[in-house]
Design a protein around this motif. Structure first.
Motif, short mmCIF file in Angstrom:
data_model
loop_
_atom_site.label_atom_id
_atom_site.label_comp_id
_atom_site.label_asym_id
_atom_site.label_seq_id
_atom_site.Cartn_x
_atom_site.Cartn_y
_atom_site.Cartn_z
N CYS A 1 -16.47 82.92 58.34
CA CYS A 1 -17.29 84.03 57.85
C CYS A 1 -18.56 83.53 57.18
O CYS A 1 -19.62 84.16 57.30
N GLU B 1 -14.06 90.37 54.28
CA GLU B 1 -15.06 91.43 54.41
C GLU B 1 -16.02 91.44 53.24
O GLU B 1 -17.18 91.81 53.38
N SER B 2 -15.57 91.02 52.07
CA SER B 2 -16.44 91.02 50.90
C SER B 2 -17.59 90.05 51.05
O SER B 2 -18.65 90.25 50.44
N LYS C 1 -18.98 98.07 59.86
CA LYS C 1 -17.58 98.36 60.13
C LYS C 1 -16.88 97.06 60.51
O LYS C 1 -17.52 96.15 61.06
N PHE C 2 -15.58 97.00 60.24
CA PHE C 2 -14.83 95.77 60.47
C PHE C 2 -13.63 96.05 61.38
O PHE C 2 -12.81 96.92 61.08
N CYS D 1 -15.19 84.81 64.56
CA CYS D 1 -15.76 86.03 64.01
C CYS D 1 -17.01 86.37 64.81
O CYS D 1 -17.82 85.49 65.14
#
Length: 449
Positions: A285, A335-336, A352-353, A367
Motif C-alpha cells: 500500500c 485503507e487508512s 472505494k475499496f 494492490c
C-alpha cells in the motif's frame, strides 16, 4: 457473478496491446468466475476471448492469435475478425481518413460486436484498445464508437488510448490525438464511461528503471501496460457483492472528469527485485500511494529513493477512484493509508475499496488503483501545446480537409481539450491567504460625507 465485458481491438497498436492484456487476464484469472468475465467456453474446453479485432490491413489481424499461460489456453473467435476497406493500405496516419472510411465496414464491425454481446446474459462494459496518434485506431475507432453507441447507449465504455512519447513518431500525431480525445470524451460522457490514457514514454521509463531493460521493444511496452491494467480490470468483491468494470466506471467517472490512470503495486515480477516489506500489505500500500499521490514522480525501483537534488513534484488530486487488494488476506489492506496520503477535494465521490481472495500470478499480495485524478495533466498539456503550435500555422491541415475535417473542427477539438485541462486544474483548491497576511491588510478610509 458479474456481467460480461466485451473487448474491441482497433488498428495495429490496439490489436497487439489488446492481445497482450487478454493474455495477462487469462493468466491472472485463476478462478473460473473471473475468467468468464472476459472469456467464454469453447467447444474443446479452451477459453474463447469475448473480443473483436478491427483493422484496415489484413496482416496484423491475421498474425494475432491467442496464448497459453500456465497450461490454460485461450483463442479468438474465428468470426470475430473484421477487415474494413480503406484502400487496404491503412489510413496514412490521418484521423480524418480513418473517420471517413467505408461505413459498410464500420457497420459490419458493430454487428460483429453485437453478436458477441448476444452470447452473454448481460454486458455491462465495453473495453476498447486503440492508438491515439495514428489513423486507423484513432479515426476508424471513433467512427466505430459513433456507430455502436447509437444502438447501445447504456453499455459503459472504457477507451484505452495509447499516446506516443514527447518526441512523437508521427508528425500529425498531436492533431490525431486531439481529435480522438475530443470525440471519445464526448462518447464516454454520453454513455457513462471513461478514458484510460497510456503513455509510451512512461512505459519506456518503467522498462528501463524498474525492469532494467535498456532497449525495450513494443512487446515489452505492451507488457507493462498489461501489468498496470489487468488487476484493475478483473472482477472484485465490494459490500458482499461481485462487481465488474461497469460498476468501476459508474463510480470513477462523474461529470466532465472522465480520464482514468491505472496504478499497480508491486510492479516487479520476481520477489528478489523488491525490499522485504514489499511482500506485506504495509509495503504494498505504501508503494502504491507513493506513485499515486504525486503528479510527475520518476519511476523507481522499490529499493531506491528519489534524488535529493530534484524539487518535489506537485501533488495529484483524486476526484474518484477504486482500490482493489488481491490476496488471501486482502480484507486486511490498509485503507487508512490511502485516506491519509491521497488528496480528495471536498464534495468529490472519493475512494472505494474492493477485495479479491485470489492473488495475482506473480505476487502473493498486490494492490491496484484506478484513479480519476489530475495525474493526466502533463499528458493533456503536452498534446495541447503541440496541437496549438501546429494549428497556429495551419501545418498539414490540407491533409485533413481532403477528407472533410476542417481547421474549424480542429480548433473546436482543441478548445474542448483546453476545457478538460481547466476542469482538472480546478480539482486543487485555491489556497487561502495566511492569517498573518490578512492581519496586515489595512482597510481604505471611508468616503467623505
Amino acid at each position: 457473478m458479474p456481467a460480461s465485458c466485451v473487448t474491441v481491438q482497433i488498428g495495429q497498436c490496439g490489436t497487439q496491446l489488446g492481445a497482450c492484456v487478454l493474455d495477462r487476464l487469462n493468466a491472472e484469472a485463476r478462478h473460473e468466475a473471473d475468467a468468464q468475465y472476459f472469456f467464454r467456453q469453447g467447444k474443446a474446453g479452451e477459453r474463447v476471448a469475448r473480443a473483436v479485432l478491427v483493422d484496415t490491413e489484413p496482416r496484423v489481424v491475421g498474425e494475432v492469435e491467442g496464448g497459453d499461460r500456465d497450461g490454460c489456453r485461450w483463442v479468438y473467435g474465428k468470426a470475430n475478425r473484421v477487415l474494413c476497406d480503406a484502400g487496404l493500405r491503412g489510413c496514412a496516419n490521418n484521423w480524418a481518413k480513418g473517420f471517413s472510411s467505408e461505413k459498410e465496414g464500420v457497420n459490419r464491425a458493430a454487428d460483429v460486436v453485437r453478436r458477441e454481446m448476444e452470447r452473454s446474459d448481460r454486458v455491462d462494459a465495453l473495453l476498447s484498445f486503440a492508438a491515439g496518434a495514428g489513423g486507423t485506431g484513432s479515426g476508424l475507432g471513433c467512427a466505430f464508437h459513433s456507430c455502436f453507441a447509437d444502438d447501445n447507449p447504456k453499455i459503459r465504455p472504457l477507451h484505452c488510448v495509447v499516446l506516443p512519447d514527447r518526441q512523437g513518431d508521427v508528425a500529425v500525431g498531436s492533431y490525431n490525438a486531439t481529435l480522438t480525445l475530443n470525440h471519445l470524451s464526448k462518447d464516454a460522457k454520453r454513455r457513462g464511461g471513461g478514458l484510460c490514457l497510456l503513455s509510451n514514454e512512461l512505459s519506456k521509463q518503467m522498462c528501463v528503471n524498474v525492469f532494467r531493460l535498456e532497449r525495450p521493444t513494443f512487446d515489452m511496452l505492451n507488457d507493462v501496460f498489461a501489468t498496470l491494467l489487468a488487476g484493475n480490470l478483473l472482477p472484485y468483491n465490494l459490500d458482499g457483492q461481485r462487481k465488474g468494470l461497469g460498476h468501476t466506471l459508474s463510480h470513477c467517472c462523474a461529470g466532465r472528469l472522465r480520464y482514468l490512470t491505472p496504478y499497480a503495486a508491486p510492479l516487479y515480477e520476481k520477489a528478489s527485485n523488491a525490499a522485504f516489506d514489499q511482500n506485506l500489505w504495509p509495503g504494498v500500500c505504501g508503494e502504491l500511494c507513493r506513485r499515486a499521490k504525486l503528479l510527475a514522480e520518476p519511476i523507481l525501483r522499490a529499493d531506491e529513493k528519489p534524488p535529493v537534488d530534484r524539487p518535489p513534484p506537485a501533488r495529484a488530486w483524486v476526484c474518484a477512484g477504486l482500490v482493489v487488494g488481491r490476496g488471501a488476506d486482502a480484507t486486511q489492506m490498509e485503507e487508512s493509508r490511502f485516506a491519509r496520503d491521497v488528496k480528495v477535494p471536498n464534495g468529490a465521490p472519493g475512494l472505494k475499496f474492493g477485495a479479491s481472495p485470489h492473488p495475482c500470478r506473480t505476487a502473493p499480495r498486490s494492490c491496484h488503483f484506478l484513479a480519476n485524478s489530475s495525474s493526466v495533466l502533463p499528458i493533456l498539456r503536452h498534446v495541447e501545446s503541440r496541437c496549438s503550435a501546429m494549428l497556429e500555422y495551419r501545418a498539414y491541415v490540407h491533409h485533413y480537409e481532403r477528407y472533410g475535417t476542417t481547421a474549424e473542427d480542429l480548433e473546436a477539438a482543441l478548445s474542448s481539450l483546453r476545457a478538460q485541462i481547466s476542469d482538472y486544474d480546478g480539482l486543487a483548491p485555491v489556497p487561502e491567504p495566511p492569517a498573518a497576511a490578512m492581519a496586515s491588510l489595512t482597510l481604505p478610509p471611508p468616503p467623505p460625507r
